[in-house]
Design a protein around this motif. Structure first.
Motif, mmCIF file in Angstrom:
data_model
loop_
_atom_site.group_PDB
_atom_site.id
_atom_site.type_symbol
_atom_site.label_atom_id
_atom_site.label_comp_id
_atom_site.label_asym_id
_atom_site.label_seq_id
_atom_site.Cartn_x
_atom_site.Cartn_y
_atom_site.Cartn_z
ATOM 1 N N ARG A 334 50.720 25.262 31.001
ATOM 2 C CA ARG A 334 50.781 23.891 31.490
ATOM 3 C C ARG A 334 52.217 23.501 31.838
ATOM 4 N NH1 ARG A 334 49.128 20.746 27.126
ATOM 5 N NH2 ARG A 334 46.921 21.127 27.593
ATOM 6 N N ASN A 335 53.161 23.890 31.003
ATOM 7 C CA ASN A 335 54.567 23.554 31.263
ATOM 8 C C ASN A 335 55.071 24.176 32.558
ATOM 9 O OD1 ASN A 335 54.835 21.977 28.976
ATOM 10 N ND2 ASN A 335 55.592 23.646 27.695
ATOM 11 N N HIS A 336 54.574 25.368 32.876
ATOM 12 C CA HIS A 336 54.953 26.008 34.142
ATOM 13 C C HIS A 336 54.540 25.135 35.329
ATOM 14 C CE1 HIS A 336 55.329 29.010 37.317
ATOM 15 N NE2 HIS A 336 54.066 28.759 37.646
ATOM 16 N N TYR A 337 53.321 24.621 35.283
ATOM 17 C CA TYR A 337 52.836 23.802 36.400
ATOM 18 C C TYR A 337 53.403 22.384 36.355
ATOM 19 C CZ TYR A 337 49.906 27.699 37.644
ATOM 20 O OH TYR A 337 49.478 28.955 38.032
ATOM 21 N N LYS A 338 53.726 21.890 35.172
ATOM 22 C CA LYS A 338 54.436 20.609 35.079
ATOM 23 C C LYS A 338 55.767 20.690 35.815
ATOM 24 C CE LYS A 338 54.740 18.539 31.022
ATOM 25 N NZ LYS A 338 54.754 18.330 29.536
ATOM 26 N N GLU A 339 56.454 21.796 35.635
ATOM 27 C CA GLU A 339 57.741 21.972 36.313
ATOM 28 C C GLU A 339 57.544 22.097 37.822
ATOM 29 O OE1 GLU A 339 61.778 22.115 36.727
ATOM 30 O OE2 GLU A 339 60.594 21.616 34.938
ATOM 31 N N MET A 340 56.510 22.820 38.232
ATOM 32 C CA MET A 340 56.210 22.947 39.658
ATOM 33 C C MET A 340 55.903 21.578 40.257
ATOM 34 S SD MET A 340 53.184 25.140 41.564
ATOM 35 C CE MET A 340 53.845 26.734 41.065
ATOM 36 N N LEU A 341 55.124 20.762 39.540
ATOM 37 C CA LEU A 341 54.792 19.416 40.008
ATOM 38 C C LEU A 341 56.051 18.567 40.159
ATOM 39 C CD1 LEU A 341 52.506 17.358 40.653
ATOM 40 C CD2 LEU A 341 52.527 16.764 38.218
ATOM 41 N N LYS A 342 56.944 18.666 39.193
ATOM 42 C CA LYS A 342 58.185 17.902 39.231
ATOM 43 C C LYS A 342 59.036 18.302 40.428
ATOM 44 C CE LYS A 342 60.111 17.352 35.272
ATOM 45 N NZ LYS A 342 60.886 17.594 34.013
ATOM 46 N N ILE A 343 59.114 19.592 40.714
ATOM 47 C CA ILE A 343 59.892 20.081 41.853
ATOM 48 C C ILE A 343 59.301 19.567 43.160
ATOM 49 C CG2 ILE A 343 60.469 22.166 43.165
ATOM 50 C CD1 ILE A 343 60.740 23.606 40.418
ATOM 51 N N ARG A 344 57.982 19.629 43.279
ATOM 52 C CA ARG A 344 57.325 19.140 44.500
ATOM 53 C C ARG A 344 57.587 17.644 44.699
ATOM 54 N NH1 ARG A 344 51.229 21.796 44.047
ATOM 55 N NH2 ARG A 344 51.795 23.978 44.495
ATOM 56 N N ALA A 345 57.400 16.869 43.623
ATOM 57 C CA ALA A 345 57.579 15.414 43.719
ATOM 58 C C ALA A 345 59.024 15.063 44.060
ATOM 59 C CB ALA A 345 57.153 14.742 42.420
ATOM 60 N N ASN A 346 59.972 15.732 43.417
ATOM 61 C CA ASN A 346 61.388 15.466 43.691
ATOM 62 C C ASN A 346 61.737 15.797 45.133
ATOM 63 O OD1 ASN A 346 61.910 14.534 41.115
ATOM 64 N ND2 ASN A 346 62.662 16.498 40.351
ATOM 65 N N SER A 347 61.154 16.865 45.664
ATOM 66 C CA SER A 347 61.395 17.238 47.061
ATOM 67 C C SER A 347 60.867 16.160 48.001
ATOM 68 C CB SER A 347 60.720 18.582 47.373
ATOM 69 O OG SER A 347 61.285 19.620 46.607
ATOM 70 N N PHE A 348 59.677 15.649 47.700
ATOM 71 C CA PHE A 348 59.090 14.591 48.534
ATOM 72 C C PHE A 348 59.938 13.325 48.467
ATOM 73 C CE2 PHE A 348 56.333 11.131 49.689
ATOM 74 C CZ PHE A 348 55.536 11.646 50.699
ATOM 75 N N CYS A 408 56.036 19.558 51.083
ATOM 76 C CA CYS A 408 56.470 18.262 50.549
ATOM 77 C C CYS A 408 57.786 17.820 51.188
ATOM 78 C CB CYS A 408 56.637 18.336 49.026
ATOM 79 S SG CYS A 408 55.086 18.285 48.099
ATOM 80 N N LYS A 409 58.620 18.769 51.547
ATOM 81 C CA LYS A 409 59.920 18.460 52.152
ATOM 82 C C LYS A 409 59.775 17.875 53.551
ATOM 83 C CE LYS A 409 62.780 21.949 49.790
ATOM 84 N NZ LYS A 409 63.553 23.202 49.989
ATOM 85 N N ILE A 410 58.790 18.353 54.318
ATOM 86 C CA ILE A 410 58.686 17.935 55.724
ATOM 87 C C ILE A 410 57.733 16.759 55.942
ATOM 88 C CG2 ILE A 410 59.267 20.251 56.517
ATOM 89 C CD1 ILE A 410 56.328 20.678 57.215
ATOM 90 N N THR A 411 56.852 16.506 54.993
ATOM 91 C CA THR A 411 55.847 15.455 55.182
ATOM 92 C C THR A 411 56.447 14.058 55.371
ATOM 93 O OG1 THR A 411 54.197 16.738 53.954
ATOM 94 C CG2 THR A 411 53.770 14.393 54.227
ATOM 95 N N PRO A 412 57.465 13.640 54.591
ATOM 96 C CA PRO A 412 58.019 12.290 54.794
ATOM 97 C C PRO A 412 58.508 12.035 56.218
ATOM 98 C CG PRO A 412 58.725 13.138 52.681
ATOM 99 C CD PRO A 412 58.059 14.281 53.384
ATOM 100 N N ARG A 413 59.136 13.033 56.824
ATOM 101 C CA ARG A 413 59.613 12.858 58.202
ATOM 102 C C ARG A 413 58.422 12.654 59.141
ATOM 103 N NH1 ARG A 413 59.646 16.369 62.155
ATOM 104 N NH2 ARG A 413 59.467 18.175 60.762
ATOM 105 N N LEU A 414 57.366 13.405 58.948
ATOM 106 C CA LEU A 414 56.194 13.287 59.805
ATOM 107 C C LEU A 414 55.520 11.917 59.628
ATOM 108 C CD1 LEU A 414 54.717 16.874 59.257
ATOM 109 C CD2 LEU A 414 55.947 16.030 61.274
#
Length: 422
Positions: A334-348, A408-414
């Motif tokens: 779970r902690n592995h995916y928590k970290e992945m989620l945090k990275i995705r959200a921070n990128s967005f 997640c990085k490119i979606t805000p621009r779009l």
């Protein structure tokens, strides 16, 4: 309402369902948007589509994440753990474990009872049915998970809302208190649904101090014995938050007897058990009789609605918490995916700031929301770019849980460019 014409004569509609069950037929916004995304993926390929509609955790290739530790434990169960009925209330050890994992180090003082339900949704249903009357209003924020409304209307209740954010995008305590006062004056009984931490759909989480303010305000309202307040806390995504996020739960200690706290427990997200539908409704009261009444009412509702819960899911949770090494494996995954989620959200969030895209305050969870005056039009415009988000009443919901960091990085621009076009 007419179905059509035959020989110039109008044919009146014919209904077999009872009047209260006659409803407008509308496609679910989430599943409808996902259907469009899946069609685009089949036509253009997964890498060329951004599907931000799905509220489950997907890996970067779009495959549903399941915890090996949890499903290996499931496969090791004996056949009777799948086939046998569970007790109506749920397996006692499961309920004890659900209480333990819900509160962690922040278990409140008081009388605590639990009854098994099919996920957190079942807990919401029981609270709505048992603690409000026909025609009454249930209070939640203006950004909310739409099934709250479905459950309310299914049982002859209504959803009333307060503004979640003020002009500075902080928690709007003033409007919240105003709506609480208004509904208590009218009804003398009030269910308040608060989805925090990791609010769906915005990812907003109340701070400890904000929770403290809410609890103190409700205690003041409870000074009148005529008022009966049910504080329903939806913590569906709490297992993807930091442990400190549970701290506010200790504030439920020793509240006036006319405040009942209810917490919904779910295995769906924290154990990737979405389809096994296992959860619990947990009641906390300073009064023993109120707590027993809670358990009796919810147990009766179990029998009258779905009878038993899913035994194998209950068995798995108890098995995990009996075995420290297995629990460690689950938490590591779970902690592995928590970290992945945090990275995705921070990128967005970083990309949103760079392009000047306004988003709702995000702290935790599976979703980020983008305010919009025309969410349906914006969603349609984005679909032309093969970007699919869920249109809500007040904006768009983007599922960071199901979209890779690169997307997640490119979606805000779009999104920002689509806003300019419409």
């Amino acid at each position: 309402m007419f179905l059509g014409y035959t020989g110039g004569l109008k044919l009146e509609s014919f209904n077999m369902v009872a009047n209260h069950a006659i409803r407008q037929v509308a496609e679910d916004a989430i599943f409808g948007a996902n259907t469009q995304a899946q069609k685009a993926i089949s036509e253009y390929g997964f890498n060329n589509v951004i599907n931000g509609t799905i509220g489950v955790f997907l890996d970067d290739e779009g495959i549903l994440v399941t915890f090996d530790s949890v499903f290996n434990a499931l496969r090791e169960l004996k056949d009777e753990s799948f086939a046998a009925y569970a007790p109506l209330n749920g397996i006692n050890e499961y309920l004890d474990t659900a209480i333990k994992t819900t509160f962690g180090d922040y278990k409140p003082d008081g009388f605590i009872e639990a009854v098994a339900t099919p996920g957190g949704t079942g807990a919401i249903r029981h609270a709505v049915w048992n603690y409000s009357s026909w025609g009454e209003e249930i209070l939640t924020s203006d950004w909310y998970w739409d099934p709250y409304n479905t459950i309310a209307t299914e049982h002859g209740r209504k959803i009333s809302t307060y503004k979640l954010f003020d002009e500075k995008m902080n928690f709007n305590f003033e409007d919240f208190e105003s709506k609480v006062e208004l509904l208590l004056d009218k009804q003398k009984r009030l269910i308040i649904i608060i989805n925090s931490p990791a609010h769906n759909p915005t990812g907003f989480s109340l701070s400890y101090d904000e929770w403290l303010g809410i609890i103190e305000m409700l205690k003041r309202k409870a000074s009148s014995n005529q008022n009966k307040i049910v504080l329903f806390i939806d913590i569906a995504y709490i297992d993807f938050c930091e442990d400190e996020s549970r701290r506010f739960l200790s504030l439920l200690s020793n509240l006036p007897k006319n405040i009942l706290s209810i917490v919904s427990y779910s295995m769906s997200k924290g154990y990737t058990f979405y389809g096994l539908r296992s959860g619990a409704i947990i009641g906390v009261s300073s009064n023993k009789d109120v707590a027993i009444e809670f358990k009796n009412a919810c147990s009766h509702s179990n029998r009258g609605v779905w009878s038993n819960g899913t035994r194998c899911a209950m068995e798995v949770l108890t098995k995990i918490y009996r075995d420290e090494s297995l629990l460690e494996k689950v938490e590591k995954e779970r902690n592995h995916y928590k970290e992945m989620l945090k990275i995705r959200a921070n990128s967005f969030m970083k990309a949103s700031e760079e392009v000047g895209l306004e988003i709702c305050p995000y702290k935790d969870g599976f979703f980020i929301s983008i305010p919009s005056n025309d969410p349906i039009g914006l969603a349609k415009e984005l679909s032309k770019e093969k970007v699919f988000l869920v249109p809500l009443e007040m904006g768009l919901r983007f599922a960071v849980c199901s979209v890779s960091q690169e997307k997640c990085k490119i979606t805000p621009r779009l999104i920002k460019e689509a806003m300019k076009r419409i």
